[in-house]
Scaffold this motif. Structure first.
Motif, PDB file in Angstrom:
ATOM      1  N   VAL A  36       0.807  -1.225   0.000  1.00 29.65           N
ATOM      2  CA  VAL A  36       0.000   0.000   0.000  1.00 29.65           C
ATOM      3  C   VAL A  36       0.842   1.278   0.000  1.00 29.65           C
ATOM      4  O   VAL A  36       0.530   2.224  -0.732  1.00 29.65           O
ATOM      5  N   PRO A  37       1.921   1.389   0.814  1.00 23.31           N
ATOM      6  CA  PRO A  37       2.670   2.654   0.843  1.00 23.31           C
ATOM      7  C   PRO A  37       3.154   3.131  -0.525  1.00 23.31           C
ATOM      8  O   PRO A  37       3.036   4.322  -0.846  1.00 23.31           O
ATOM      9  N   ALA A  38       3.684   2.236  -1.345  1.00 29.43           N
ATOM     10  CA  ALA A  38       4.156   2.650  -2.673  1.00 29.43           C
ATOM     11  C   ALA A  38       2.998   3.050  -3.573  1.00 29.43           C
ATOM     12  O   ALA A  38       3.142   3.923  -4.434  1.00 29.43           O
ATOM     13  N   LYS A  39       1.845   2.416  -3.379  1.00 30.79           N
ATOM     14  CA  LYS A  39       0.669   2.802  -4.161  1.00 30.79           C
ATOM     15  C   LYS A  39       0.212   4.214  -3.761  1.00 30.79           C
ATOM     16  O   LYS A  39      -0.240   4.992  -4.601  1.00 30.79           O
ATOM     17  N   ILE A  40       0.320   4.533  -2.470  1.00 32.34           N
ATOM     18  CA  ILE A  40      -0.031   5.869  -1.998  1.00 32.34           C
ATOM     19  C   ILE A  40       0.966   6.910  -2.529  1.00 32.34           C
ATOM     20  O   ILE A  40       0.581   8.003  -2.955  1.00 32.34           O
ATOM     21  N   LEU A  41       2.251   6.577  -2.522  1.00 34.28           N
ATOM     22  CA  LEU A  41       3.262   7.506  -3.039  1.00 34.28           C
ATOM     23  C   LEU A  41       3.046   7.781  -4.523  1.00 34.28           C
ATOM     24  O   LEU A  41       3.267   8.889  -5.001  1.00 34.28           O
ATOM     25  N   ASN A  42       2.626   6.727  -5.253  1.00 37.40           N
ATOM     26  CA  ASN A  42       2.273   6.875  -6.668  1.00 37.40           C
ATOM     27  C   ASN A  42       3.405   7.506  -7.480  1.00 37.40           C
ATOM     28  O   ASN A  42       3.221   8.520  -8.165  1.00 37.40           O
ATOM     29  N   ALA A  43       4.590   6.908  -7.397  1.00 38.32           N
ATOM     30  CA  ALA A  43       5.741   7.397  -8.153  1.00 38.32           C
ATOM     31  C   ALA A  43       5.434   7.404  -9.646  1.00 38.32           C
ATOM     32  O   ALA A  43       4.773   6.498 -10.157  1.00 38.32           O
ATOM     33  N   GLN A  44       5.938   8.420 -10.314  1.00 39.71           N
ATOM     34  CA  GLN A  44       5.697   8.573 -11.742  1.00 39.71           C
ATOM     35  C   GLN A  44       6.966   8.269 -12.536  1.00 39.71           C
ATOM     36  O   GLN A  44       8.088   8.386 -12.019  1.00 39.71           O
ATOM     37  N   SER A  45       6.789   7.898 -13.791  1.00 38.34           N
ATOM     38  CA  SER A  45       7.931   7.613 -14.655  1.00 38.34           C
ATOM     39  C   SER A  45       8.846   8.830 -14.731  1.00 38.34           C
ATOM     40  O   SER A  45       8.388   9.946 -14.956  1.00 38.34           O
ATOM     41  N   GLY A  46      10.134   8.599 -14.488  1.00 36.82           N
ATOM     42  CA  GLY A  46      11.112   9.677 -14.562  1.00 36.82           C
ATOM     43  C   GLY A  46      11.322  10.432 -13.273  1.00 36.82           C
ATOM     44  O   GLY A  46      12.287  11.197 -13.152  1.00 36.82           O
ATOM     45  N   GLU A  47      10.436  10.248 -12.285  1.00 39.35           N
ATOM     46  CA  GLU A  47      10.623  10.942 -11.016  1.00 39.35           C
ATOM     47  C   GLU A  47      11.843  10.395 -10.273  1.00 39.35           C
ATOM     48  O   GLU A  47      12.138   9.203 -10.311  1.00 39.35           O
ATOM     49  N   LYS A  48      12.519  11.286  -9.574  1.00 38.69           N
ATOM     50  CA  LYS A  48      13.654  10.900  -8.742  1.00 38.69           C
ATOM     51  C   LYS A  48      13.122  10.545  -7.361  1.00 38.69           C
ATOM     52  O   LYS A  48      12.614  11.407  -6.630  1.00 38.69           O
ATOM     53  N   ALA A  99      -3.720  12.309  -2.140  1.00 38.48           N
ATOM     54  CA  ALA A  99      -2.961  11.067  -2.384  1.00 38.48           C
ATOM     55  C   ALA A  99      -3.563   9.890  -1.639  1.00 38.48           C
ATOM     56  O   ALA A  99      -3.469   8.742  -2.097  1.00 38.48           O
ATOM     57  N   MET A 100      -4.168  10.174  -0.480  1.00 38.45           N
ATOM     58  CA  MET A 100      -4.736   9.103   0.335  1.00 38.45           C
ATOM     59  C   MET A 100      -6.129   8.684  -0.125  1.00 38.45           C
ATOM     60  O   MET A 100      -6.672   7.685   0.340  1.00 38.45           O
ATOM     61  N   ASP A 101      -6.721   9.441  -1.033  1.00 36.36           N
ATOM     62  CA  ASP A 101      -8.106   9.202  -1.440  1.00 36.36           C
ATOM     63  C   ASP A 101      -8.162   8.320  -2.686  1.00 36.36           C
ATOM     64  O   ASP A 101      -8.423   8.786  -3.792  1.00 36.36           O
ATOM     65  N   LEU A 102      -7.914   7.036  -2.497  1.00 34.11           N
ATOM     66  CA  LEU A 102      -7.929   6.075  -3.602  1.00 34.11           C
ATOM     67  C   LEU A 102      -9.184   5.222  -3.508  1.00 34.11           C
ATOM     68  O   LEU A 102      -9.715   4.996  -2.407  1.00 34.11           O
ATOM     69  N   PRO A 103      -9.702   4.718  -4.650  1.00 32.43           N
ATOM     70  CA  PRO A 103     -11.009   4.045  -4.646  1.00 32.43           C
ATOM     71  C   PRO A 103     -11.090   2.812  -3.766  1.00 32.43           C
ATOM     72  O   PRO A 103     -12.173   2.458  -3.296  1.00 32.43           O
ATOM     73  N   TRP A 104      -9.973   2.144  -3.529  1.00 31.65           N
ATOM     74  CA  TRP A 104     -10.009   0.920  -2.736  1.00 31.65           C
ATOM     75  C   TRP A 104      -9.750   1.159  -1.243  1.00 31.65           C
ATOM     76  O   TRP A 104      -9.766   0.227  -0.440  1.00 31.65           O
TER      77      TRP A 104
END
Length: 424
Positions: A224-236, A382-387
């Motif tokens: 879950v933590p990485a899903k919350i962080l939601n890293a994007q392609s190319g982000e450092k 960021a915390m407001d995800l459908p699941w």
């Protein structure tokens, strides 16, 4: 392979002695090579027996109590516990179990004179032991841990957590690709969070997709933590305390430029192995999080903690630890949180998480951080995800995951997760 069954039982007895007497953790001993001398099926049997005994320890001790006039040595007590579990919980043939533990104790110079006690006590369970076992309440966590958890969450939730912990944990996988397709392929359940759950997986390395790196083992809550962080392609992105690497793999899988940092060179070997098997790339760095330099768009801090949320998978923890080191961990978490914020670019986000059930390692840490740092706020979007279920939400804006959530599915690890944003 030892057809008598003595070899795995001897190893199980050694492991249980080390956990309950020396405070060693199962994972630490497995990594040291204790099981290497056993055949694969014997290793599985020894580990499974120890795990079952730890989960049922309180129940086994209650059954033994009425048959022991005085407390025997730890090794004899552990032999009796193992025997009770095999006869009463696993329903193994009583004659063979009794003879095996009598033989093991007779070979132990310090305890050989108590082989008669082992024989007499274990034989008492060979007839109505299983029925007596089933009639007892669900085993409770040791008092030193149960009391503070009951104070935090209440008696009823703690009893529900203990039910889940006693049942053990299914195997959760994080897919590299299509989660639904992997669930169908492996005959597993697709969880709402996107993890795939297997009830009876067998040998992990023999599962379809292991060799090709199609997935990695990771409890659904830990994903879950990485899903919350939601890293994007190319982000450092920086993954602090990254070993064994599940969260690093999640972020690398979406194309983020991940630096995986951990203080333990030995634990980082697992990160390298997992990255290589799954064909993913990250910069792996051995070092102290409090000395690391750099600036990042996003940081995931899975801070060192009590690990009290992982007991359903690690039942050794309540018997190897006594809570005496918790305060120093809480202090370290505070320091690491403050340090991690200095590594963020303005407007950057930080996910803080711990696999703990103690509010002092989660909710309280964030309440205190927000009070002392006005430049930080909870990223509620960021915390407001459908699941995300309403029951998971905590008052300060984070998520509180508990073992009794999804109990009908096999539960989940206890975790605290929050996403913070540094004001630009």
């Amino acid at each position: 392979m030892d057809k008598s069954g003595l070899a795995p039982r001897r190893t199980a007895l050694y492991l249980l002695d080390q956990i309950t007497g020396e405070g060693r953790l199962m994972a630490e001993m497995v990594a040291s090579g204790v099981l290497e001398r056993l055949a694969p099926e014997e290793r599985a049997r020894a580990q499974g027996l120890v795990m079952d005994t730890l989960r049922g320890m309180e129940r086994a001790d209650r059954m033994l109590q009425k048959h022991l006039r005085k407390e025997p040595s730890l090794t004899v007590k552990n032999a009796l516990r193992l025997g009770v579990i095999e006869i009463c919980a696993r329903r193994e043939a009583g004659h063979g179990v009794v003879n095996s533990y009598v033989e093991l104790i007779s070979r132990n110079k310090r305890n050989a004179m108590l082989k008669g006690l082992v024989n007499a006590v274990l034989r008492k369970f060979t007839t109505d032991g299983p029925e007596a076992w089933d009639a007892l309440r669900t085993p409770r966590m040791p008092k030193w841990l149960r009391d503070p958890l009951a104070e935090a969450w209440g008696a009823k939730p703690i009893a529900a957590m203990e039910e889940v912990q006693f049942a053990g944990a299914p195997l959760d996988l994080t897919p590299k690709g299509d989660a639904a397709a992997l669930a169908e392929r492996l005959g597993g359940e697709l969880l709402p969070t996107g993890s795939v759950r297997l009830r009876d997986p067998g040998q992990v390395t023999a599962l379809d997709g292991y060799e090709t790196g199609d997935w990695w083992v990771q409890d659904a809550a830990a994903a879950v933590p990485a899903k919350i962080l939601n890293a994007q392609s190319g982000e450092k992105v920086l993954d602090l305390c990254s070993a064994p690497g599940g969260k690093t793999l999640q972020m690398a899988n979406v194309g983020a430029k991940v630096t995986a940092l951990d203080i333990s060179a030995d634990r980082l070997k697992r990160v390298h192995e997992n990255l290589e098997r799954c064909g993913l790339k990250a910069k792996v760095v051995q070092g102290d999080a409090l000395e690391h330099e750099g600036k990042y768009d996003a940081i995931l801090l899975d801070a060192p903690c009590s690990a009290t949320g992982t007991i359903r998978r690690h039942p050794d923890l309540p018997y190897a630890k006594d809570g005496s080191g918790f305060f120093s961990l809480i202090e370290l978490q505070e320091v690491m949180l403050d340090r991690a914020l200095t590594l963020l670019n303005p407007g950057g986000r930080l996910v803080y998480c711990t696999c703990s059930l103690l509010p002092d390692e989660g909710e309280v840490q964030i309440e205190e951080l927000l009070a002392r740092n006005p430049n930080v706020q909870v990223d509620t979007v960021a915390m407001d995800l459908p699941w995300v279920e309403d029951a998971w939400r905590s008052p300060e804006g984070g998520l509180r995951l508990r073992p009794d959530y999804w109990a009908d599915r096999g539960g989940m690890d206890g975790f605290y997760v929050v996403c913070l944003r540094l004001n630009a």
